[in-house]
Scaffold this motif. Sequence first.
Motif, mmCIF file in Angstrom:
data_model
loop_
_atom_site.group_PDB
_atom_site.id
_atom_site.type_symbol
_atom_site.label_atom_id
_atom_site.label_comp_id
_atom_site.label_asym_id
_atom_site.label_seq_id
_atom_site.Cartn_x
_atom_site.Cartn_y
_atom_site.Cartn_z
ATOM 1 N N UNK A 36 -2.549 -2.912 4.587
ATOM 2 C CA UNK A 36 -2.537 -1.952 3.487
ATOM 3 C C UNK A 36 -1.818 -0.688 3.941
ATOM 4 N N UNK A 37 -0.924 -0.243 3.101
ATOM 5 C CA UNK A 37 -0.227 1.012 3.295
ATOM 6 C C UNK A 37 -0.522 1.879 2.078
ATOM 7 N N UNK A 93 -1.867 2.476 -3.141
ATOM 8 C CA UNK A 93 -2.085 1.588 -2.007
ATOM 9 C C UNK A 93 -1.293 0.300 -2.218
ATOM 10 N N UNK A 94 -0.535 -0.073 -1.189
ATOM 11 C CA UNK A 94 0.322 -1.245 -1.257
ATOM 12 C C UNK A 94 -0.126 -2.287 -0.236
ATOM 13 N N UNK A 95 -0.164 -3.521 -0.678
ATOM 14 C CA UNK A 95 -0.448 -4.635 0.216
ATOM 15 C C UNK A 95 0.858 -5.130 0.833
ATOM 16 N N UNK A 110 2.703 -4.716 -5.746
ATOM 17 C CA UNK A 110 3.197 -3.727 -6.707
ATOM 18 C C UNK A 110 2.504 -2.382 -6.570
ATOM 19 N N UNK A 111 1.413 -2.346 -5.849
ATOM 20 C CA UNK A 111 0.680 -1.102 -5.638
ATOM 21 C C UNK A 111 -0.475 -0.937 -6.604
ATOM 22 N N UNK A 112 -1.535 -0.298 -6.127
ATOM 23 C CA UNK A 112 -2.686 -0.001 -6.960
ATOM 24 C C UNK A 112 -3.127 1.442 -6.689
ATOM 25 N N UNK A 113 -3.414 2.172 -7.737
ATOM 26 C CA UNK A 113 -3.733 3.584 -7.611
ATOM 27 C C UNK A 113 -5.192 3.784 -7.211
ATOM 28 N N UNK A 114 -5.403 4.636 -6.217
ATOM 29 C CA UNK A 114 -6.741 5.075 -5.822
ATOM 30 C C UNK A 114 -6.776 6.590 -5.982
#
Length: 118
Positions: A36-37, A93-95, A110-114
């Motif tokens: 995770x980045x 956050x990107x996998x 695609x990324x997910x917002x935290x």
Amino acid sequence: QVQLVESGGGSVQAGGSLRLSCAASGNIFSFNAMGWYRQAPGKQRELVARITSGGYATYADSVKGRFTISRDNAKNTVYLQMNSLEPEDTAVYYCNYNRVLAPRIDSWGQGTQVTVSS
């Protein structure tokens, strides 16, 4: 190619918890690493945590003791349990799936917002 689908982002107050999941599909080979980045507005993308297919995990200093990365190789899925969240953890956050042996593969979700509010 490897496709990554992330889930689990959202909004939480400081001190709360979230769990991110990332499922990989496609040309999955052994001896890989998933991680995770994150990227906050105006900042560079940075490593949060990474785990090899053998289970060796590394963490950014800023999340040690608060975040835990794990994976289920049978499901080709990696998880990030985030506890004691801080406003500074707010980011996309990107996998990532990475394999340095042939065939070399480097794929991103695609990324997910935290979002963590104080």
